[in-house]
Design an enzyme around this catalytic site. Structure first.
Site, PDB file in Angstrom:
ATOM      1  N   TRP A 121      41.065  28.208  46.163  1.00 12.32           N
ATOM      2  CA  TRP A 121      40.568  26.914  46.677  1.00 12.32           C
ATOM      3  C   TRP A 121      41.840  26.179  47.345  1.00 12.32           C
ATOM      4  O   TRP A 121      41.504  25.571  48.259  1.00 12.32           O
ATOM      5  CB  TRP A 121      39.970  26.010  45.347  1.00 12.32           C
ATOM      6  CG  TRP A 121      39.615  24.725  45.946  1.00 12.32           C
ATOM      7  CD1 TRP A 121      40.150  23.652  45.556  1.00 12.32           C
ATOM      8  CD2 TRP A 121      38.665  24.552  46.759  1.00 12.32           C
ATOM      9  NE1 TRP A 121      39.822  22.545  46.382  1.00 12.32           N
ATOM     10  CE2 TRP A 121      38.697  22.949  47.078  1.00 12.32           C
ATOM     11  CE3 TRP A 121      37.681  25.147  47.740  1.00 12.32           C
ATOM     12  CZ2 TRP A 121      37.995  22.356  48.125  1.00 12.32           C
ATOM     13  CZ3 TRP A 121      36.975  24.446  48.696  1.00 12.32           C
ATOM     14  CH2 TRP A 121      36.991  23.304  48.657  1.00 12.32           C
TER      15      TRP A 121
ATOM     16  N   GLU B   6      32.819  25.873  49.579  1.00 10.57           N
ATOM     17  CA  GLU B   6      32.951  26.812  48.319  1.00 10.57           C
ATOM     18  C   GLU B   6      32.647  28.175  49.002  1.00 10.57           C
ATOM     19  O   GLU B   6      32.986  29.143  48.312  1.00 10.57           O
ATOM     20  CB  GLU B   6      32.002  26.373  47.330  1.00 10.57           C
ATOM     21  CG  GLU B   6      32.543  25.058  46.418  1.00 10.57           C
ATOM     22  CD  GLU B   6      33.662  25.528  45.550  1.00 10.57           C
ATOM     23  OE1 GLU B   6      33.839  26.443  45.361  1.00 10.57           O
ATOM     24  OE2 GLU B   6      34.161  24.466  45.040  1.00 10.57           O
TER      25      GLU B   6
ATOM     26  N   TYR C 203      44.137  16.155  44.487  1.00  9.74           N
ATOM     27  CA  TYR C 203      42.438  16.655  44.606  1.00  9.74           C
ATOM     28  C   TYR C 203      42.012  16.451  43.246  1.00  9.74           C
ATOM     29  O   TYR C 203      40.981  16.048  42.847  1.00  9.74           O
ATOM     30  CB  TYR C 203      42.480  18.146  45.256  1.00  9.74           C
ATOM     31  CG  TYR C 203      41.122  18.728  45.001  1.00  9.74           C
ATOM     32  CD1 TYR C 203      39.985  18.370  45.851  1.00  9.74           C
ATOM     33  CD2 TYR C 203      40.893  19.722  44.195  1.00  9.74           C
ATOM     34  CE1 TYR C 203      38.645  18.795  45.911  1.00  9.74           C
ATOM     35  CE2 TYR C 203      39.555  20.359  44.100  1.00  9.74           C
ATOM     36  CZ  TYR C 203      38.479  19.793  44.811  1.00  9.74           C
ATOM     37  OH  TYR C 203      37.358  20.261  44.670  1.00  9.74           O
TER      38      TYR C 203
END
Length: 195
Positions: free
Chosen positions: A56, A48, A26
């Site tokens: 995350w 988000e 990522y």
């Protein structure tokens, strides 16, 4: 750049992906690269919001489940979700089952359509918040702000337009991820490639 090209002896990288291969991928292939596609921007802003209070990495590992559950974040489709969809999503163990965040995603899809109508695209709206002057390259993560004047202003404007789960910190994380700002550390191999 592929993951394989990014990994090597002496290759500097931001600290936060650690040694998790999915997180490294990522970082190396997505985070901080400029994105102008409305669907991708909408997806990331929604994720988000789901991430608030979680890591995350938790969301990243569930991202494919989120995509399946939310019609691949196609804005017009999500905007049509109704109470039966909310109940379906609340029973989906593959995503974060938080009623407020699920309802927010549906609401925000409708608000995104309004922005598309007003600005021509969600991208045009979002990218007009790009800072005119970039911040200096951060040496450590302590040098990376949690918010900026632009993220505060964008969050305030989104809330005024009826969006939810879009606080200044969430918006700044979104701006970092979508390439509106370059917060790769000074010694990260991607810093100079994304200027």
């Amino acid at each position: 750049m592929s993951l394989e090209e990014g990994i090597g002896v002496g290759v500097g990288r931001c600290w936060w992906p650690g040694d998790d291969p999915e997180y490294i991928r990522y970082h190396d292939e997505e985070w901080g690269r400029p994105v102008t596609d409305d669907r991708t921007l909408f997806e990331k802003l929604c994720l988000e919001g789901f991430q608030a209070g979680l890591s995350w990495l938790t969301i990243l590992r569930k991202r494919e489940n989120f995509r399946a559950a939310f019609a691949n974040f196609e804005i017009a489709q999500v905007a049509k979700f109704d109470d039966s969809d909310i109940e379906r999503l609340l029973s989906d163990a593959g995503i974060v089952r938080h009623r407020g965040k699920i309802e927010s995603t549906i609401n925000n899809a409708n608000r995104a359509i309004e922005l598309q109508d007003e600005f021509g695209s969600l991208s045009d709206y979002i990218w007009h918040w790009k800072p005119e002057t970039p911040l200096p390259a951060p040496k450590t993560m302590d040098d990376v702000p949690a918010t900026t004047p632009e993220s505060i202003a964008m969050a305030r404007d989104l809330k005024k337009r009826g969006w939810s789960f879009v606080g200044p910190t969430t918006v700044y994380a979104f701006m970092q991820a979508m390439g509106l700002v370059n917060d790769h550390l000074d010694d990260c191999f991607l810093r100079s490639r994304l200027l």
